[in-house]
Design a protein around this motif. Structure first.
Motif, PDB file in Angstrom:
ATOM      1  N   ARG A  49      -4.609  51.847 -45.310  1.00  0.00           N
ATOM      2  CA  ARG A  49      -3.501  52.743 -44.996  1.00  0.00           C
ATOM      3  C   ARG A  49      -2.954  53.333 -46.297  1.00  0.00           C
ATOM      4  N   VAL A  50      -2.708  54.658 -46.292  1.00  0.00           N
ATOM      5  CA  VAL A  50      -2.140  55.327 -47.457  1.00  0.00           C
ATOM      6  C   VAL A  50      -0.732  54.763 -47.675  1.00  0.00           C
ATOM      7  N   PRO A  51      -0.458  54.224 -48.884  1.00  0.00           N
ATOM      8  CA  PRO A  51       0.859  53.611 -49.118  1.00  0.00           C
ATOM      9  C   PRO A  51       1.945  54.649 -49.386  1.00  0.00           C
ATOM     10  N   SER A  52       3.158  54.242 -49.139  1.00  0.00           N
ATOM     11  CA  SER A  52       4.317  55.071 -49.471  1.00  0.00           C
ATOM     12  C   SER A  52       4.343  55.272 -50.984  1.00  0.00           C
ATOM     13  N   GLY A  53       4.599  56.483 -51.423  1.00  0.00           N
ATOM     14  CA  GLY A  53       4.660  56.774 -52.846  1.00  0.00           C
ATOM     15  C   GLY A  53       3.344  57.233 -53.438  1.00  0.00           C
ATOM     16  N   ALA A  54       2.266  57.213 -52.654  1.00  0.00           N
ATOM     17  CA  ALA A  54       0.977  57.681 -53.161  1.00  0.00           C
ATOM     18  C   ALA A  54       1.009  59.194 -53.322  1.00  0.00           C
ATOM     19  N   THR A  55       0.307  59.675 -54.342  1.00  0.00           N
ATOM     20  CA  THR A  55       0.190  61.113 -54.577  1.00  0.00           C
ATOM     21  C   THR A  55      -1.282  61.482 -54.604  1.00  0.00           C
ATOM     22  N   THR A  56      -1.550  62.780 -54.621  1.00  0.00           N
ATOM     23  CA  THR A  56      -2.931  63.255 -54.653  1.00  0.00           C
ATOM     24  C   THR A  56      -3.628  62.749 -55.901  1.00  0.00           C
TER      25      THR A  56
ATOM     26  N   SER B 118      -6.304  51.200 -54.237  1.00  0.00           N
ATOM     27  CA  SER B 118      -5.145  51.958 -54.720  1.00  0.00           C
ATOM     28  C   SER B 118      -5.407  53.448 -54.561  1.00  0.00           C
ATOM     29  N   PHE B 119      -4.368  54.145 -54.170  1.00  0.00           N
ATOM     30  CA  PHE B 119      -4.388  55.596 -54.006  1.00  0.00           C
ATOM     31  C   PHE B 119      -3.638  56.185 -55.194  1.00  0.00           C
ATOM     32  N   ASN B 120      -4.383  56.742 -56.145  1.00  0.00           N
ATOM     33  CA  ASN B 120      -3.816  57.301 -57.376  1.00  0.00           C
ATOM     34  C   ASN B 120      -2.869  56.302 -58.046  1.00  0.00           C
ATOM     35  N   GLY B 121      -3.300  55.034 -58.073  1.00  0.00           N
ATOM     36  CA  GLY B 121      -2.551  53.990 -58.767  1.00  0.00           C
ATOM     37  C   GLY B 121      -1.561  53.215 -57.924  1.00  0.00           C
ATOM     38  N   VAL B 122      -1.331  53.620 -56.672  1.00  0.00           N
ATOM     39  CA  VAL B 122      -0.398  52.920 -55.787  1.00  0.00           C
ATOM     40  C   VAL B 122      -1.229  52.076 -54.805  1.00  0.00           C
ATOM     41  N   PHE B 123      -1.018  50.761 -54.837  1.00  0.00           N
ATOM     42  CA  PHE B 123      -1.834  49.858 -54.027  1.00  0.00           C
ATOM     43  C   PHE B 123      -1.442  49.889 -52.553  1.00  0.00           C
ATOM     44  N   SER B 124      -2.465  49.843 -51.693  1.00  0.00           N
ATOM     45  CA  SER B 124      -2.279  49.761 -50.251  1.00  0.00           C
ATOM     46  C   SER B 124      -2.085  48.303 -49.871  1.00  0.00           C
ATOM     47  N   SER B 125      -1.101  48.033 -49.030  1.00  0.00           N
ATOM     48  CA  SER B 125      -0.877  46.661 -48.579  1.00  0.00           C
ATOM     49  C   SER B 125      -1.574  46.388 -47.248  1.00  0.00           C
ATOM     50  N   VAL B 126      -2.116  47.437 -46.633  1.00  0.00           N
ATOM     51  CA  VAL B 126      -2.791  47.265 -45.346  1.00  0.00           C
ATOM     52  C   VAL B 126      -4.244  47.681 -45.494  1.00  0.00           C
ATOM     53  N   VAL B 127      -5.121  46.686 -45.595  1.00  0.00           N
ATOM     54  CA  VAL B 127      -6.557  46.919 -45.703  1.00  0.00           C
ATOM     55  C   VAL B 127      -7.224  46.141 -44.575  1.00  0.00           C
ATOM     56  N   THR B 128      -8.056  46.823 -43.793  1.00  0.00           N
ATOM     57  CA  THR B 128      -8.734  46.199 -42.670  1.00  0.00           C
ATOM     58  C   THR B 128     -10.230  46.208 -42.927  1.00  0.00           C
ATOM     59  N   THR B 129     -10.831  45.018 -42.972  1.00  0.00           N
ATOM     60  CA  THR B 129     -12.278  44.925 -43.146  1.00  0.00           C
ATOM     61  C   THR B 129     -12.892  44.436 -41.844  1.00  0.00           C
ATOM     62  N   SER B 130     -14.162  44.690 -41.693  1.00  0.00           N
ATOM     63  CA  SER B 130     -14.900  44.178 -40.547  1.00  0.00           C
ATOM     64  C   SER B 130     -15.896  43.155 -41.085  1.00  0.00           C
ATOM     65  N   ASN B 131     -16.799  42.722 -40.253  1.00  0.00           N
ATOM     66  CA  ASN B 131     -17.856  41.816 -40.719  1.00  0.00           C
ATOM     67  C   ASN B 131     -18.969  42.640 -41.328  1.00  0.00           C
ATOM     68  N   SER B 132     -18.593  43.576 -42.173  1.00  0.00           N
ATOM     69  CA  SER B 132     -19.557  44.490 -42.754  1.00  0.00           C
ATOM     70  C   SER B 132     -19.248  44.712 -44.222  1.00  0.00           C
ATOM     71  N   THR B 133     -20.286  44.898 -45.006  1.00  0.00           N
ATOM     72  CA  THR B 133     -20.094  45.240 -46.414  1.00  0.00           C
ATOM     73  C   THR B 133     -20.097  46.747 -46.603  1.00  0.00           C
ATOM     74  N   THR B 134     -20.283  47.503 -45.511  1.00  0.00           N
ATOM     75  CA  THR B 134     -20.473  48.945 -45.631  1.00  0.00           C
ATOM     76  C   THR B 134     -19.304  49.800 -45.152  1.00  0.00           C
ATOM     77  N   THR B 135     -18.282  49.219 -44.552  1.00  0.00           N
ATOM     78  CA  THR B 135     -17.159  50.017 -44.067  1.00  0.00           C
ATOM     79  C   THR B 135     -15.864  49.206 -44.069  1.00  0.00           C
TER      80      THR B 135
END
Length: 186
Positions: free
Chosen positions: A162-169, A141-158
């Motif tokens: 995607r910043v969601p619509s409605g996110a603020t600083t 979540s970006f300042n409480g707004v959840f991202s619906s697009v999260v891309t993971t690799s076969n890694s625990t380190t990276t």
């Protein structure tokens, strides 16, 4: 006779598959989502690799040769504790001489992220430890707004989100099945 009187001498030669063996594995302990390399003999694609009492899904196995198989992500449902690694092929079953230890996963820790600002739709890449445990993508979540697009690799380190619509600083929070972490930066 269609062969002009010649009937060649054809022989079928085959060798039975040798039963697999496990000679070593690295590391000797890991938590869900981490990689494990196993060395031995007689490994064939389609072999069943069991760690922590559960078979590793075939999509998480990479057979480099008959002597090497890699577990790209240790399953999240592997039982915490020590047990041998078991490899089952059509030719037999191999049980490692030593025990592999499945560790409890630590809570996630974000060490860096980039870029540090961006508009909705921008992709942010995160680095750290225990960011993905192989049991699905982390919740971000970006300042409480959840991202619906999260891309993971076969890694625990990276991973990337995607910043969601409605996110603020504000802070970014990442949650896995082992806990949550929040960035100190905006």
């Amino acid at each position: 006779d269609g062969f002009n009187g010649f009937m060649g001498d054809y022989r079928l030669t085959w060798s039975p598959l040798a039963a697999p063996t496990v000679s070593s594995f690295t590391p000797t302990s890991a938590y869900a989502g981490q990689q494990v390399s196993i060395s031995g003999t007689g490994f064939v694609p389609g072999a069943i690799v069991t760690i922590g009492g559960v078979p590793v899904p075939a999509a998480r196995l990479s057979f480099g040769s008959a002597n090497q198989v890699s577990v790209t992500q240790l399953p999240a449902n592997a039982a915490v504790g020590s047990a041998p690694i078991i490899i089952t092929t059509p030719a037999g079953v191999a049980v490692s001489g030593g025990a592999f230890t499945v560790l409890p996963p630590p809570p996630p820790n974000i060490t860096t992220f980039s870029p540090t600002s961006g508009a909705a739709g921008s992709t942010v890449t995160f680095n750290g430890t225990a960011l993905s445990l192989g049991d699905g993508p982390p919740l971000v979540s970006f300042n409480g707004v959840f991202s619906s697009v999260v891309t993971t690799s076969n890694s625990t380190t990276t991973f990337s989100a995607r910043v969601p619509s409605g996110a603020t600083t504000g802070p970014i929070t990442l949650q896995t099945s082992a806990g949550a972490t929040t960035t100190s930066g905006n």
